[in-house]
Write a protein that holds these residues in place. Structure first.
Motif, PDB file in Angstrom:
ATOM      1  N   TRP A   6       0.846  -1.189   0.000  1.00 43.99           N
ATOM      2  CA  TRP A   6       0.000   0.000   0.000  1.00 43.99           C
ATOM      3  C   TRP A   6       0.888   1.248   0.000  1.00 43.99           C
ATOM      4  O   TRP A   6       1.690   1.465   0.917  1.00 43.99           O
ATOM      5  CB  TRP A   6      -0.901  -0.004   1.236  1.00 43.99           C
ATOM      6  N   LYS A   7       0.784   2.041  -1.041  1.00 48.08           N
ATOM      7  CA  LYS A   7       1.543   3.282  -1.117  1.00 48.08           C
ATOM      8  C   LYS A   7       1.124   4.182   0.039  1.00 48.08           C
ATOM      9  O   LYS A   7      -0.056   4.227   0.395  1.00 48.08           O
ATOM     10  CB  LYS A   7       1.285   3.981  -2.444  1.00 48.08           C
ATOM     11  N   PRO A   8       2.041   4.923   0.642  1.00 43.58           N
ATOM     12  CA  PRO A   8       3.454   5.107   0.328  1.00 43.58           C
ATOM     13  C   PRO A   8       4.389   4.143   1.076  1.00 43.58           C
ATOM     14  O   PRO A   8       5.567   4.427   1.218  1.00 43.58           O
ATOM     15  CB  PRO A   8       3.700   6.536   0.802  1.00 43.58           C
ATOM     16  N   PHE A   9       3.856   3.018   1.551  1.00 38.10           N
ATOM     17  CA  PHE A   9       4.661   2.083   2.337  1.00 38.10           C
ATOM     18  C   PHE A   9       5.236   0.958   1.470  1.00 38.10           C
ATOM     19  O   PHE A   9       5.590  -0.098   1.976  1.00 38.10           O
ATOM     20  CB  PHE A   9       3.802   1.483   3.456  1.00 38.10           C
ATOM     21  N   CYS A  38     -11.893   5.422  12.958  1.00 38.72           N
ATOM     22  CA  CYS A  38     -12.635   5.108  11.727  1.00 38.72           C
ATOM     23  C   CYS A  38     -12.035   5.827  10.521  1.00 38.72           C
ATOM     24  O   CYS A  38     -12.006   5.279   9.412  1.00 38.72           O
ATOM     25  CB  CYS A  38     -14.104   5.485  11.886  1.00 38.72           C
ATOM     26  N   LEU A  39     -11.554   7.067  10.732  1.00 38.00           N
ATOM     27  CA  LEU A  39     -10.965   7.828   9.627  1.00 38.00           C
ATOM     28  C   LEU A  39      -9.763   7.107   9.030  1.00 38.00           C
ATOM     29  O   LEU A  39      -9.559   7.119   7.814  1.00 38.00           O
ATOM     30  CB  LEU A  39     -10.547   9.214  10.110  1.00 38.00           C
ATOM     31  N   PHE A  40      -8.952   6.484   9.878  1.00 38.87           N
ATOM     32  CA  PHE A  40      -7.796   5.751   9.372  1.00 38.87           C
ATOM     33  C   PHE A  40      -8.262   4.625   8.445  1.00 38.87           C
ATOM     34  O   PHE A  40      -7.694   4.402   7.382  1.00 38.87           O
ATOM     35  CB  PHE A  40      -6.984   5.169  10.534  1.00 38.87           C
ATOM     36  N   ASN A  64      -9.226   4.919  -0.903  1.00 35.62           N
ATOM     37  CA  ASN A  64      -7.973   4.781  -1.664  1.00 35.62           C
ATOM     38  C   ASN A  64      -7.037   5.984  -1.454  1.00 35.62           C
ATOM     39  O   ASN A  64      -6.517   6.559  -2.410  1.00 35.62           O
ATOM     40  CB  ASN A  64      -8.272   4.590  -3.155  1.00 35.62           C
ATOM     41  N   ILE A  65      -6.814   6.337  -0.195  1.00 37.62           N
ATOM     42  CA  ILE A  65      -5.954   7.481   0.146  1.00 37.62           C
ATOM     43  C   ILE A  65      -4.527   6.980   0.354  1.00 37.62           C
ATOM     44  O   ILE A  65      -4.291   6.076   1.151  1.00 37.62           O
ATOM     45  CB  ILE A  65      -6.463   8.186   1.412  1.00 37.62           C
ATOM     46  N   ASN A  70      -9.864  -6.747   3.810  1.00 36.32           N
ATOM     47  CA  ASN A  70     -10.236  -5.332   3.782  1.00 36.32           C
ATOM     48  C   ASN A  70      -9.731  -4.693   5.072  1.00 36.32           C
ATOM     49  O   ASN A  70     -10.450  -4.604   6.063  1.00 36.32           O
ATOM     50  CB  ASN A  70     -11.761  -5.203   3.684  1.00 36.32           C
ATOM     51  N   TRP A  71      -8.456  -4.247   5.062  1.00 33.25           N
ATOM     52  CA  TRP A  71      -7.881  -3.759   6.304  1.00 33.25           C
ATOM     53  C   TRP A  71      -8.531  -2.481   6.809  1.00 33.25           C
ATOM     54  O   TRP A  71      -8.346  -2.085   7.976  1.00 33.25           O
ATOM     55  CB  TRP A  71      -6.371  -3.601   6.215  1.00 33.25           C
TER      56      TRP A  71
END
Length: 526
Positions: A82-85, A137-139, A146-147, A213-214
């Motif tokens: 998962w970008k940016p990781f 929840c925001l995280f 797809n942020i 679905n993390w």
């Protein structure tokens, strides 16, 4: 007439005071369980944010054994994380996310205790839990929408770290108000298992969705802590004295009750004598034994002194033992939180397990922590020596950490055993300092009965510990790039410093001839 069922007989054997204590114990346990439940997902999801892409690359090979075009292989290699990781510096980025949360938590904790003593704890805790649920929840919504902006995740972590500081000073103050010093180590050792229970539940909930679905690994815990915030608003009783007005209003007209305005506009209500013996207010209010009372004498008690003011930050630091235990907790919490945030990823790399299995296995560390916290409380109650109990466990923890780093590569069985032992020895001192020791110092004799110091003392001790909690995961992210052995050397060094800081208090305890101060009367203290 049919006999009364034994279950009903058991229920009515408890008096009203015991029921309210049980309610406070259970409710604060569940409230802080939800706090830790919402912190755990990030450690489970780390291995999903940056996957080992070798398996994906193998799937990019066609059945004949020839490689697909290089562009397709590279595309698969990039998309599996998962970008940016997805870059080689992923450990530093993940460490920065941990650091942003824990640094905000450490800074906010010093302010939280001071603010909490000046606001109604029930409302303060409710607002904190609702906002914490929102940011958790925001995280998770970052996955759904797809942020891939690192700044978004850092912001959410900082905001969540700040609002989560409302939890610990509030629940410790409540439990300290309801339970006296007698058997405080045992009671708080049992109660503090909420930390490990929350970590276990958080691991299981996050692990259930981590591979599919993390985002839900964060959203579900966020909804749980928000729901518990509503429960807190509806049921939390901060202090036994808060029941005064309710029971005064429900007093039957036959009872003679004197009521008047006390100092600062507070209405004080006092009940009458019973059997020519004066009952304390809390006992008369919470432990009614008879349906009727015969008034023998009207009594008026006038309060001349004003309500004690909240203690200052410097005043709390002057309480004997606060500085030593605070700095000791800094290093003890550094070790504990490094395990909390990095253990699943370490198991993934060392034991070559997937994210779900590593998350499930990491819960054994918390199971050991439950046992360690209870044992630390029981032993310190028996001996009356909190610092000595912590020091012995810290002394045993250092070689155990080294053993875990060696044995964890020899199979699942030895790893399970060492996880349990490490969890007990690492979390035992941490649990004892943050609960029983904090409550002891917050009600120290030098305060002359000023119970309003408990929240500030708790915040200072846990806030200082949270500095270590912030540094540990950050250092682990940096050091792990050169091998996991460096991380374990760092943990053993921190354990040694924690032990060193307690030596003065240990010497004082061992040379003291004062008997253990635990009596039956203390069990009834509020």
């Amino acid at each position: 007439m049919a006999p009364v069922p034994p279950g009903v007989r058991l229920l009515v054997s408890f008096n009203r005071d015991q029921w309210y204590r049980a309610l406070t114990f259970s409710l604060t346990f569940l409230l802080y369980t939800s706090f830790h439940l919402s912190r755990k997902p990030i450690s489970i999801v780390k291995s999903e944010l940056h996957k080992n892409c070798s398996s994906v690359s193998e799937q990019a090979t066609n059945p004949s054994g020839s490689q697909l075009p290089a562009l397709q292989s590279l595309h698969a290699d990039v998309d599996c994380s998962w970008k940016p990781f997805d870059k080689s510096n992923y450990k530093q980025l993940l460490g920065a996310m941990d650091y942003s949360f824990l640094c905000a938590y450490a800074v906010g904790m010093y302010l939280s205790g001071i603010i909490g003593e000046r606001l109604p704890i029930r409302l303060y805790l409710t607002v904190g839990m609702l906002t914490s649920g929102l940011f958790t929840c925001l995280f998770g919504l970052g996955y759904i929408y797809n942020i891939h902006n690192l700044g978004f995740y850092i912001f959410v972590q900082v905001a969540n770290g700040l609002v989560q500081t409302t939890g610990w000073p509030s629940v410790v103050t409540c439990i300290g108000n309801w339970f006296g010093k007698g058997r405080r180590g045992l009671i708080m050792g049992l109660w503090n298992s909420h930390t490990s229970v929350g970590n276990i539940l958080g691991s299981l909930i996050a692990g259930y969705w981590v591979s599919s679905n993390w985002g839900l690994s964060f959203i579900v815990p966020g909804l749980i802590i928000a729901a518990m915030g509503v429960v807190c608003f509806l049921f939390l009783i901060e202090h036994p004295n808060d029941l005064k007005s309710m029971y005064a209003q429900n007093t039957s007209p036959g009872k003679r009750v004197k009521s008047w305005n006390g100092v600062n506009g507070h209405t004080e209500v006092y009940l009458q004598y019973k059997h020519n013996k004066l009952q304390s207010y809390d006992t008369e209010l919470l432990l009614p034994q008879d349906s009727t009372r015969v008034p023998v004498q009207s009594v008026m008690v006038v309060k001349n002194e004003s309500e004690p003011s909240a203690i200052s930050f410097m005043g709390a630091l002057r309480i004997p033992g606060v500085i030593e235990f605070s700095l000791c907790l800094l290093f003890a919490k550094l070790v504990s939180y490094t395990f909390l945030f990095w253990l699943p990823l370490y198991i993934t790399k060392a034991a070559h397990l997937d994210a779900k299995k590593a998350g499930d296995l990491s819960t054994l560390f918390d199971v050991g922590g439950i046992v360690g916290g209870i044992l630390a409380g029981v032993i310190s109650d028996k001996l009356g020596k909190r610092a000595t109990t912590c020091a012995v466990m810290l002394l045993l923890a250092a070689p155990t950490l080294y053993g875990f780093s060696m044995i964890s590569e020899f199979g699942l069985g030895p790893t399970i055993v060492m996880l349990l032992v490490c969890g007990g020895l690492v979390n035992g001192p941490y649990a004892l300092i943050t609960t029983a020791v904090s409550a002891d110092l917050g009600t120290h004799k030098s305060l002359k009965g000023n119970a309003r110091a408990l929240s500030t003392v708790t915040a200072i001790i846990d806030g200082t510990g949270s500095v270590g909690a912030a540094l540990g995961p950050l250092l682990a992210g940096v050091l792990s790039a050169g091998g996991w052995s460096r991380v374990f050397y760092m943990l053993m060094t921190a354990d040694f410093f924690a032990l060193l800081l307690l030596l003065r208090l240990v010497t004082k305890e061992l040379t003291s001839t004062k008997p253990r101060p635990v009596s039956a009367a203390e069990l009834k203290e509020h």
